[in-house]
Write a protein that holds these residues in place. Sequence first.
Motif: not given
Length: 335
Positions: A79, A92, A268-269
């Motif tokens: 991310g 993401d 991933g965000l």
Amino acid sequence: MIHPSIVKKQRIVLAILVGLILLTVVIGMASGYSALSYQRLLPTLLGQGTFKEEFVLFSVRLPRIVITLLAGMALALSGAILQGVTRNDLADPGIIGINSGAGVAIAVFFLFAPLKVGSFVFLLPVVAFSGAFVTATLIYLLAYDKKVGLQPIRLVLIGVGFSMALSGVMIVLISSADRFKVEFIAKWLAGNIWGADWPFIWALLPWLAILIPFTLYKANRLNLLGLSEPIAVGVGVSIEKERIVLLLTAVALAASAVSVTGGIAFIGLMAPHMAKALVGPRNQLFLPVAILLGGWLLLFADTVGRNLIEPEGIAAGIMVALIGGPYFMYLLLKK
């Protein structure tokens, strides 16, 4: 030159995160459907436990903890790379369709390969990478404009569209599968940590051992790619070459993770944003923090989820989504 006080702050944050990870690992080892007391953890780790205690710890708990920790690290780094390369804070691998592409490839492999998935453990990350690579390539080509280059907002919107379309493909695949295989795909979609065994760890570990150091080596390039394209070109960066190499790295990290954990989004965000808030936006500083944060977030979500409802628990992907969904909406409104 990075100010010494910021480096000191980063080290303190890293030490705290290592402490949180160790604390969560201890809690995860001792908690679950088959209870293992804290007093028996150390003797069992040293090989002085009963057969049941050693089986629960070494065959059930520890593999799941390690695979969850590694997968969270991979998703967080993926991310962070995507956000840096696309200059889009909403990027993401789960949101823009890369995880879905990997999932479709895994589902096709599981449904139509003549062997069981478990016997092809080391091929799973490669299978997932092939699906994620095709998906990422199509998203990149559709979001790229010859005149203005890569359009970050367009990339996210196209990625969300791909994610929805691939979810439809998954439903079609499920409708033609037998009950056992449908159950596997449903668990994958929910983000259930299904590859919780030592062979899956050895299948995932080489990817991280290569790609994490490589990304940290490329940290300065990521800093430059975060600037406007004329400035990056002016300091001698081959934009398209660096972007493609780093995108492939992000795809490989995400694919290797979801091949054993299932469809998990939002790690991933969240992890890169939280890391930047703690130590600043320079990649040399926040990437190591994001890696540990991602590992801890997924480990924490899985530990809480599997102890809420016994014996099955709640899938880690659902637990992460409960936190990440509102966070994504907040960022969407903010940006």
